[in-house]
Design a protein around this motif. Structure first.
Motif, PDB file in Angstrom:
ATOM      1  N   GLY A   1      -3.681  -7.010  11.682  1.00 26.01           N
ATOM      2  CA  GLY A   1      -2.677  -6.258  10.926  1.00 26.01           C
ATOM      3  C   GLY A   1      -1.580  -7.111  10.313  1.00 26.01           C
ATOM      4  O   GLY A   1      -0.648  -6.586   9.707  1.00 26.01           O
ATOM      5  N   CYS A   2      -1.672  -8.447  10.422  1.00 30.43           N
ATOM      6  CA  CYS A   2      -0.580  -9.295   9.927  1.00 30.43           C
ATOM      7  C   CYS A   2      -0.681  -9.580   8.433  1.00 30.43           C
ATOM      8  O   CYS A   2       0.216 -10.196   7.861  1.00 30.43           O
ATOM      9  CB  CYS A   2      -0.503 -10.601  10.710  1.00 30.43           C
ATOM     10  N   GLY A   3      -1.783  -9.165   7.792  1.00 24.86           N
ATOM     11  CA  GLY A   3      -1.887  -9.347   6.345  1.00 24.86           C
ATOM     12  C   GLY A   3      -2.890 -10.409   5.904  1.00 24.86           C
ATOM     13  O   GLY A   3      -2.912 -10.791   4.730  1.00 24.86           O
ATOM     14  N   LYS A   4      -3.744 -10.848   6.803  1.00 26.99           N
ATOM     15  CA  LYS A   4      -4.734 -11.885   6.469  1.00 26.99           C
ATOM     16  C   LYS A   4      -5.718 -11.396   5.418  1.00 26.99           C
ATOM     17  O   LYS A   4      -5.923 -12.030   4.388  1.00 26.99           O
ATOM     18  CB  LYS A   4      -5.533 -12.307   7.733  1.00 26.99           C
ATOM     19  N   SER A   5      -6.350 -10.247   5.701  1.00 28.64           N
ATOM     20  CA  SER A   5      -7.370  -9.745   4.770  1.00 28.64           C
ATOM     21  C   SER A   5      -6.750  -9.354   3.439  1.00 28.64           C
ATOM     22  O   SER A   5      -7.344  -9.586   2.390  1.00 28.64           O
ATOM     23  CB  SER A   5      -8.104  -8.549   5.376  1.00 28.64           C
ATOM     24  N   SER A   6      -5.558  -8.771   3.470  1.00 28.25           N
ATOM     25  CA  SER A   6      -4.895  -8.399   2.214  1.00 28.25           C
ATOM     26  C   SER A   6      -4.700  -9.637   1.346  1.00 28.25           C
ATOM     27  O   SER A   6      -4.949  -9.607   0.138  1.00 28.25           O
ATOM     28  CB  SER A   6      -3.536  -7.756   2.500  1.00 28.25           C
TER      29      SER A   6
ATOM     30  N   TYR B   1       0.897  -1.166   0.000  1.00 27.43           N
ATOM     31  CA  TYR B   1       0.000   0.000   0.000  1.00 27.43           C
ATOM     32  C   TYR B   1       0.927   1.205   0.000  1.00 27.43           C
ATOM     33  O   TYR B   1       1.526   1.521   1.026  1.00 27.43           O
ATOM     34  CB  TYR B   1      -0.893   0.013   1.231  1.00 27.43           C
TER      35      TYR B   1
HETATM   36  P1  ADP Z   1      -5.392  -8.271   8.944  1.00 20.13           P
HETATM   37  O1  ADP Z   1      -6.532  -8.665   8.084  1.00 20.13           O
HETATM   38  O2  ADP Z   1      -4.463  -9.415   9.271  1.00 20.13           O
HETATM   39  O3  ADP Z   1      -5.803  -7.552  10.182  1.00 20.13           O
HETATM   40  P2  ADP Z   1      -4.720  -6.472   6.755  1.00 20.13           P
HETATM   41  O4  ADP Z   1      -4.364  -7.337   5.615  1.00 20.13           O
HETATM   42  O5  ADP Z   1      -6.059  -5.845   6.756  1.00 20.13           O
HETATM   43  O6  ADP Z   1      -4.453  -7.270   8.137  1.00 20.13           O
HETATM   44  O7  ADP Z   1      -3.652  -5.309   6.862  1.00 20.13           O
HETATM   45  C1  ADP Z   1      -2.263  -5.565   6.859  1.00 20.13           C
HETATM   46  C2  ADP Z   1      -1.528  -4.248   7.013  1.00 20.13           C
HETATM   47  O8  ADP Z   1      -1.791  -3.439   5.877  1.00 20.13           O
HETATM   48  C3  ADP Z   1      -1.971  -3.437   8.209  1.00 20.13           C
HETATM   49  O9  ADP Z   1      -0.835  -2.798   8.747  1.00 20.13           O
HETATM   50  C4  ADP Z   1      -2.936  -2.440   7.659  1.00 20.13           C
HETATM   51  O10 ADP Z   1      -2.954  -1.246   8.397  1.00 20.13           O
HETATM   52  C5  ADP Z   1      -2.377  -2.204   6.252  1.00 20.13           C
HETATM   53  N1  ADP Z   1      -3.450  -1.885   5.295  1.00 20.13           N
HETATM   54  C6  ADP Z   1      -4.513  -2.670   5.007  1.00 20.13           C
HETATM   55  N2  ADP Z   1      -5.291  -2.094   4.054  1.00 20.13           N
HETATM   56  C7  ADP Z   1      -4.700  -0.910   3.730  1.00 20.13           C
HETATM   57  C8  ADP Z   1      -4.994   0.131   2.810  1.00 20.13           C
HETATM   58  N3  ADP Z   1      -6.065   0.075   2.032  1.00 20.13           N
HETATM   59  N4  ADP Z   1      -4.145   1.174   2.768  1.00 20.13           N
HETATM   60  C9  ADP Z   1      -3.045   1.215   3.561  1.00 20.13           C
HETATM   61  N5  ADP Z   1      -2.696   0.261   4.434  1.00 20.13           N
HETATM   62  C10 ADP Z   1      -3.501  -0.808   4.536  1.00 20.13           C
END
Ligand code: ADP
Ligand code: MG
Length: 361
Positions: free
Chosen positions: A39-44, A13
């Protein structure tokens, strides 16, 4: 159904890298839980599989075919989030039918599919109700039915039940497992709840800081964690950690207790060297002299939890917890011996300070 492969998958990002080049293979029909702290990257990771986030580097393959450039709706993926938004002005039936109507399916087929999925999801009696009259668990089931009615080849769930209360969560957990048995989709389930991940999944992908720490069966993740992070993140009550030193071959010292390391761990100890971290789950220790691996300590507190007790003992500077049968107790200050099950002693390289903080939510 589909087999999902990630090769050197990266999510950035802007300048921030959230996923650091991960690799995995998820088998056709497999149920994999992605587990890790917030915040570990699961949803990403999941959103890149769904096509809702662009892939910064590397690739994702479905059945060996690269899908990076394929639009979300052409990937045949269904996704269910925590925020299940049902359309409030229309019935449960119409909510489930919605994606089929949008896809131009004919009326007779819509009717057949809606009734079919409703029966499988135990929603038949609710079809004519309006969303506002549903409990949160029922609404969640409607949302899952709506996602499944298009017969996706991959079903992705991102913390779908974390907002429900404990009892509803248990119910939904069984339900989600039964959906997998009924439909046989390749399923990926994101959660920060280690118990949920272990209870549901064929394999658990433990993530931390944008990297996969371990991808293995619940049994292996629990009994043979790959590192200190996995050992500490998985298991309740949490695993016990001890610092150890090793002066003599095949021996370690924990808080003044000399321990002969089981034969199977010796090569491992050789690689770790003179200092490290030992770990044992509370379930794999007991009071008394029942194993050759023993620690001397002093009783601190006994918590009586009806079907078992949790006992805390101070071993030197380290407070240790044991899960014991309900007839075991320690008195404060009482001198006790703890025996460690030799099959469940774990040895790791020395801990880093940051690894000790497992902020879950
Ligand atoms: P999880 O699902 O494990 O909580 P995410 O995949 O949502 O983690 O996020 C991983 C990291 O990427 C986090 O530090 C989050 O703040 C950052 N992040 C997620 N989405 C965005 C975005 N759209 N823009 C900037 N940073 C993001
Ligand atoms: Mg998330």
């Amino acid at each position: 159904m589909a087999r999902i492969t990630a090769r050197n998958l990266v999510k950035r990002y802007g300048a921030f890298q959230a996923v650091h080049g991960i690799n995995f293979d998820i088998e056709d029909g497999e149920f994999v839980a992605i587990l890790g702290p917030s915040g570990c990257g699961k949803s990403s990771t999941m959103r890149m599989i769904a096509g809702l986030e662009s892939i910064s580097d590397g690739e994702i393959l479905f059945d060996g075919r690269r899908v990076n450039e394929i639009r979300p709706r052409d990937r045949n993926v269904a996704m269910s989030f925590e925020n299940y938004a049902l359309y409030t002005p229309i019935t449960v039936y119409e909510n489930i039918a919605f994606p089929l109507r949008a896809a131009g399916v004919n009326k007779a087929d819509i009717d057949r599919k809606v009734w079919d999925i409703a029966a499988k999801m135990e929603l038949t009696p609710l079809l004519e109700q309006m969303p506002a009259s549903l409990s949160s668990g029922q609404a969640q089931r409607v949302s899952l039915a709506r996602a499944l009615v298009r017969e996706p080849s991959v079903f992705l769930l991102d913390e779908p039940i974390s907002h429900l209360d404990t009892r509803q969560r248990y119910r939904m957990r069984r339900f989600i497992k039964s959906i997998h048995q009924e439909f046989g989709h390749t399923m990926i389930y994101v959660t920060h709840d280690q118990e949920e991940a272990l209870a549901l999944a064929d394999r658990v992908m433990v993530m931390s800081n944008g990297e996969i720490q371990q991808l293995d069966t619940p049994q292996q993740v629990y009994t043979r964690p790959a590192n200190v992070f996995v050992a500490g993140f998985v298991g309740e009550p949490p695993i016990n950690f001890f610092d150890f030193t090793s002066e003599t071959d095949g021996e370690i010292t924990i808080e003044g207790n000399r321990i002969t390391v089981p034969e199977s761990l010796r090569p491992h100890l050789g690689r770790i060297g003179k200092r490290g971290t030992a770990a044992v789950r509370p379930h794999f220790m007991e009071l008394g002299e029942t194993s050759p691996i023993r620690l001397k300590g002093r009783g601190f507190i006994t918590e009586e939890l009806q079907d078992h007790n949790e006992i805390f003992v101070d071993v030197g500077e380290t407070r240790v917890s044991l899960v014991t049968p309900p007839d075991k107790h320690v008195a404060r200050g009482e001198e006790v011996t703890i025996s460690i099950n030799p099959d469940h002693l774990l040895l790791f390289p020395p801990r880093q300070q940051k690894e000790e903080n497992f902020d879950v939510v």
